[in-house]
Design an enzyme around this catalytic site. Sequence first.
Site, short mmCIF file in Angstrom:
data_model
loop_
_atom_site.label_atom_id
_atom_site.label_comp_id
_atom_site.label_asym_id
_atom_site.label_seq_id
_atom_site.Cartn_x
_atom_site.Cartn_y
_atom_site.Cartn_z
N CYS A 111 0.80 -1.11 0.02
CA CYS A 111 0.09 -0.03 -0.08
C CYS A 111 0.76 1.24 0.12
O CYS A 111 2.04 1.08 -0.35
CB CYS A 111 -1.10 -0.10 1.32
SG CYS A 111 -0.20 -0.17 2.87
C1 RB5 Z 1 -4.61 4.76 1.06
O1 RB5 Z 1 -5.19 5.80 1.01
C2 RB5 Z 1 -3.75 4.54 2.26
O2 RB5 Z 1 -4.35 4.62 3.37
C3 RB5 Z 1 -3.06 3.21 2.00
O3 RB5 Z 1 -2.15 3.07 0.79
C4 RB5 Z 1 -1.68 2.87 3.32
O4 RB5 Z 1 -0.92 3.78 2.93
C5 RB5 Z 1 -2.50 2.68 4.45
O5 RB5 Z 1 -1.53 2.37 5.40
#
Ligand code: RB5
Length: 148
Positions: A64
Amino acid sequence: MLAIGSDHRGFALKTRLRQWLQRRWGDVCDLGAFSTAPVDYPDVAIPAAEVVRDHLVDGAILICGTGLGMAIAANKVPGVFAATVTDVATARAARRSNNAQILCLGAESVSFDLAAEIVEAWLTTEFQGGDSLRKLAKIRAAERRYAR
Ligand code: RB5
């Protein structure tokens, strides 16, 4: 076989890593996201953790923006150990000491080259057992205590 997954912020790094993994390590099960359309990281992390828990894959890489949300969500699935890693030494420790079956990466924290080095280190390190087994058993016992 490994699984790989991401949210929208991890999509570009996931795509490059999946291609590299397929050349370097063989088949990879891609659990999405399949575009940069917004997706909530738990919607990818939890199914990925379930296939790891059920031994349908040997491990998973989850990406993420930061690598944090994926690990927090995946670790809610009992029996799964997910670790967010931003350097090679910690990648080795995540396997050797913590037996992490899920490696979480932050697409905004690591370059593709560093991510590939981290994945390589994680995949080529073995769990050391010994005292670490006792510590991981304590985490599993806590999971059972808090289970409804
Ligand atoms: C997405 O908006 C973001 O929350 C995700 O990519 C991550 O960094 C969360 O921990």
